[in-house]
Write a protein that holds these residues in place. Structure first.
Motif, PDB file in Angstrom:
ATOM      1  N   MET A   1      31.078 -14.975  -5.228  1.00  0.00           N
ATOM      2  CA  MET A   1      31.477 -16.361  -5.118  1.00  0.00           C
ATOM      3  C   MET A   1      30.441 -16.971  -6.140  1.00  0.00           C
ATOM      4  SD  MET A   1      30.980 -18.338  -1.457  1.00  0.00           S
ATOM      5  CE  MET A   1      29.519 -17.409  -1.036  1.00  0.00           C
ATOM      6  N   LEU A   2      31.125 -17.785  -6.867  1.00  0.00           N
ATOM      7  CA  LEU A   2      30.263 -18.695  -7.861  1.00  0.00           C
ATOM      8  C   LEU A   2      30.309 -20.148  -7.535  1.00  0.00           C
ATOM      9  CD1 LEU A   2      28.638 -18.559 -10.528  1.00  0.00           C
ATOM     10  CD2 LEU A   2      30.739 -18.459 -11.700  1.00  0.00           C
ATOM     11  N   LEU A   3      29.501 -20.809  -7.362  1.00  0.00           N
ATOM     12  CA  LEU A   3      29.506 -22.155  -7.095  1.00  0.00           C
ATOM     13  C   LEU A   3      29.201 -22.777  -8.443  1.00  0.00           C
ATOM     14  CD1 LEU A   3      28.317 -22.606  -3.315  1.00  0.00           C
ATOM     15  CD2 LEU A   3      30.662 -22.377  -4.414  1.00  0.00           C
ATOM     16  N   GLU A   4      29.609 -23.880  -8.904  1.00  0.00           N
ATOM     17  CA  GLU A   4      28.848 -24.843 -10.111  1.00  0.00           C
ATOM     18  C   GLU A   4      29.559 -26.371  -9.860  1.00  0.00           C
ATOM     19  OE1 GLU A   4      30.283 -23.540 -14.049  1.00  0.00           O
ATOM     20  OE2 GLU A   4      31.574 -22.398 -13.171  1.00  0.00           O
ATOM     21  N   GLY A   5      28.752 -27.056 -10.545  1.00  0.00           N
ATOM     22  CA  GLY A   5      29.380 -28.492 -10.744  1.00  0.00           C
ATOM     23  C   GLY A   5      28.808 -29.171 -11.733  1.00  0.00           C
ATOM     24  N   PRO A   6      28.945 -30.214 -11.889  1.00  0.00           N
ATOM     25  CA  PRO A   6      28.344 -31.111 -13.122  1.00  0.00           C
ATOM     26  C   PRO A   6      26.959 -31.311 -13.116  1.00  0.00           C
ATOM     27  CG  PRO A   6      29.670 -32.522 -11.979  1.00  0.00           C
ATOM     28  CD  PRO A   6      29.808 -31.350 -11.356  1.00  0.00           C
TER      29      PRO A   6
ATOM     30  N   PRO B   1      25.356 -17.772  -8.401  1.00  0.00           N
ATOM     31  CA  PRO B   1      26.158 -16.565  -8.079  1.00  0.00           C
ATOM     32  C   PRO B   1      25.708 -16.185  -6.618  1.00  0.00           C
ATOM     33  CG  PRO B   1      24.624 -15.821  -9.515  1.00  0.00           C
ATOM     34  CD  PRO B   1      24.484 -17.481  -9.440  1.00  0.00           C
ATOM     35  N   TYR B   2      26.448 -16.698  -5.630  1.00  0.00           N
ATOM     36  CA  TYR B   2      26.108 -16.074  -4.245  1.00  0.00           C
ATOM     37  C   TYR B   2      26.886 -14.714  -3.831  1.00  0.00           C
ATOM     38  CZ  TYR B   2      24.494 -20.838  -3.386  1.00  0.00           C
ATOM     39  OH  TYR B   2      23.825 -22.064  -3.229  1.00  0.00           O
ATOM     40  N   LYS B   3      25.777 -13.883  -3.173  1.00  0.00           N
ATOM     41  CA  LYS B   3      26.409 -12.689  -3.147  1.00  0.00           C
ATOM     42  C   LYS B   3      26.322 -12.543  -1.451  1.00  0.00           C
ATOM     43  CE  LYS B   3      25.863 -11.135  -7.254  1.00  0.00           C
ATOM     44  NZ  LYS B   3      26.823 -10.883  -7.989  1.00  0.00           N
ATOM     45  N   VAL B   4      27.652 -12.121  -1.163  1.00  0.00           N
ATOM     46  CA  VAL B   4      27.659 -11.851   0.538  1.00  0.00           C
ATOM     47  C   VAL B   4      27.224 -10.531   0.595  1.00  0.00           C
ATOM     48  CG1 VAL B   4      29.364 -11.460   2.680  1.00  0.00           C
ATOM     49  CG2 VAL B   4      29.694 -13.225   0.810  1.00  0.00           C
ATOM     50  N   ILE B   5      25.903 -10.361   1.424  1.00  0.00           N
ATOM     51  CA  ILE B   5      25.498  -9.008   1.404  1.00  0.00           C
ATOM     52  C   ILE B   5      25.732  -8.343   2.963  1.00  0.00           C
ATOM     53  CG2 ILE B   5      23.634  -9.445  -0.294  1.00  0.00           C
ATOM     54  CD1 ILE B   5      21.771 -10.130   2.052  1.00  0.00           C
ATOM     55  N   GLU B   6      26.239  -9.108   3.847  1.00  0.00           N
ATOM     56  CA  GLU B   6      26.756  -8.456   4.721  1.00  0.00           C
ATOM     57  C   GLU B   6      27.683  -9.415   5.636  1.00  0.00           C
ATOM     58  OE1 GLU B   6      24.500  -5.392   7.059  1.00  0.00           O
ATOM     59  OE2 GLU B   6      25.217  -6.303   9.260  1.00  0.00           O
ATOM     60  N   THR B   7      28.937  -8.663   6.120  1.00  0.00           N
ATOM     61  CA  THR B   7      29.630  -9.751   7.011  1.00  0.00           C
ATOM     62  C   THR B   7      30.499  -8.780   7.787  1.00  0.00           C
ATOM     63  OG1 THR B   7      31.601 -11.530   7.173  1.00  0.00           O
ATOM     64  CG2 THR B   7      31.546  -9.723   5.407  1.00  0.00           C
ATOM     65  N   ASP B   8      31.099  -9.387   9.067  1.00  0.00           N
ATOM     66  CA  ASP B   8      31.881  -8.572   9.764  1.00  0.00           C
ATOM     67  C   ASP B   8      33.345  -9.030   9.791  1.00  0.00           C
ATOM     68  OD1 ASP B   8      32.140 -10.998  11.142  1.00  0.00           O
ATOM     69  OD2 ASP B   8      31.482 -10.014  12.949  1.00  0.00           O
ATOM     70  N   TYR B   9      33.642 -10.065   8.688  1.00  0.00           N
ATOM     71  CA  TYR B   9      34.815 -10.896   8.360  1.00  0.00           C
ATOM     72  C   TYR B   9      35.259 -11.664   9.469  1.00  0.00           C
ATOM     73  CZ  TYR B   9      34.345  -7.781   4.293  1.00  0.00           C
ATOM     74  OH  TYR B   9      34.179  -7.271   3.142  1.00  0.00           O
ATOM     75  N   GLU B  10      34.749 -11.657  10.674  1.00  0.00           N
ATOM     76  CA  GLU B  10      35.103 -12.508  11.637  1.00  0.00           C
ATOM     77  C   GLU B  10      34.412 -13.376  12.423  1.00  0.00           C
ATOM     78  OE1 GLU B  10      37.081 -10.310  14.718  1.00  0.00           O
ATOM     79  OE2 GLU B  10      38.301  -9.060  13.176  1.00  0.00           O
ATOM     80  N   THR B  11      32.932 -13.259  12.454  1.00  0.00           N
ATOM     81  CA  THR B  11      31.923 -14.023  13.063  1.00  0.00           C
ATOM     82  C   THR B  11      30.914 -14.445  12.332  1.00  0.00           C
ATOM     83  OG1 THR B  11      30.974 -12.177  14.013  1.00  0.00           O
ATOM     84  CG2 THR B  11      32.662 -13.282  15.168  1.00  0.00           C
ATOM     85  N   TYR B  12      30.368 -13.661  11.455  1.00  0.00           N
ATOM     86  CA  TYR B  12      29.332 -14.190  10.442  1.00  0.00           C
ATOM     87  C   TYR B  12      29.313 -13.447   9.085  1.00  0.00           C
ATOM     88  CZ  TYR B  12      27.327  -9.312  10.539  1.00  0.00           C
ATOM     89  OH  TYR B  12      27.122  -8.153  10.473  1.00  0.00           O
ATOM     90  N   SER B  13      28.183 -14.099   8.242  1.00  0.00           N
ATOM     91  CA  SER B  13      28.175 -13.742   6.761  1.00  0.00           C
ATOM     92  C   SER B  13      26.763 -14.163   6.450  1.00  0.00           C
ATOM     93  CB  SER B  13      29.026 -14.418   5.946  1.00  0.00           C
ATOM     94  OG  SER B  13      30.599 -13.915   5.976  1.00  0.00           O
TER      95      SER B  13
ATOM     96  N   TYR C   1      23.389 -14.584  -0.026  1.00  0.00           N
ATOM     97  CA  TYR C   1      21.955 -14.697  -1.052  1.00  0.00           C
ATOM     98  C   TYR C   1      22.287 -14.954  -2.374  1.00  0.00           C
ATOM     99  CZ  TYR C   1      17.982 -12.990  -3.380  1.00  0.00           C
ATOM    100  OH  TYR C   1      16.923 -12.996  -4.136  1.00  0.00           O
ATOM    101  N   ALA C   2      21.524 -15.835  -2.657  1.00  0.00           N
ATOM    102  CA  ALA C   2      21.683 -16.183  -4.427  1.00  0.00           C
ATOM    103  C   ALA C   2      20.218 -16.127  -5.101  1.00  0.00           C
ATOM    104  CB  ALA C   2      22.357 -17.435  -4.516  1.00  0.00           C
ATOM    105  N   CYS C   3      19.946 -15.805  -6.347  1.00  0.00           N
ATOM    106  CA  CYS C   3      18.673 -16.006  -7.012  1.00  0.00           C
ATOM    107  C   CYS C   3      19.206 -16.487  -8.300  1.00  0.00           C
ATOM    108  CB  CYS C   3      18.059 -14.416  -6.872  1.00  0.00           C
ATOM    109  SG  CYS C   3      16.615 -14.523  -7.867  1.00  0.00           S
ATOM    110  N   ILE C   4      18.338 -17.386  -8.793  1.00  0.00           N
ATOM    111  CA  ILE C   4      18.602 -18.214  -9.945  1.00  0.00           C
ATOM    112  C   ILE C   4      17.138 -18.056 -10.755  1.00  0.00           C
ATOM    113  CG2 ILE C   4      19.054 -20.232 -11.213  1.00  0.00           C
ATOM    114  CD1 ILE C   4      20.574 -21.178  -8.674  1.00  0.00           C
ATOM    115  N   SER C   5      17.187 -17.617 -11.978  1.00  0.00           N
ATOM    116  CA  SER C   5      16.197 -17.475 -12.881  1.00  0.00           C
ATOM    117  C   SER C   5      16.526 -18.240 -14.220  1.00  0.00           C
ATOM    118  CB  SER C   5      15.810 -16.125 -13.267  1.00  0.00           C
ATOM    119  OG  SER C   5      15.225 -15.333 -11.962  1.00  0.00           O
TER     120      SER C   5
END
Length: 84
Positions: free
Chosen positions: A1-6, A12-24, A27-31
């Motif tokens: 998932m990539l979020l960007e704006g002006p 670059p957000y990473k979904v590192i765990e999810t059950d696809y129904e109740t939680y996610s 994580y993201a790191c920017i250098s």
């Protein structure tokens, strides 16, 4: 998932765990030059029942070197409006 704006860095957000129904667990790191920042989120379908999601994500983040004890709770009050 990539979020960007002006006015923000593309993040670059990473979904590192999810059950696809109740939680996610997300994580993201920017250098950039000598600047580094990390973002981590616990997303739950129900803000009032996020205990199990929080516990699962805490374990995942801690296993991956993200210090969950530094997280801050964002209150979901009556002023929060959610649109489907």
């Amino acid at each position: 998932m990539l979020l960007e704006g002006p006015t923000v860095f593309a993040t670059p957000y990473k979904v590192i765990e999810t059950d696809y129904e109740t939680y996610s667990c997300v994580y993201a790191c920017i250098s950039f030059d000598n600047y580094k920042t990390e973002f981590a989120f616990v997303f739950s379908r129900s803000p009032q029942n996020s205990g199990p999601a929080t516990e699962k994500c805490a374990a995942v983040f801690n296993r991956n070197g993200v210090e969950f004890s530094k997280f801050e709770v964002v209150p979901h009050t009556a002023e929060c409006v959610y649109r489907a």
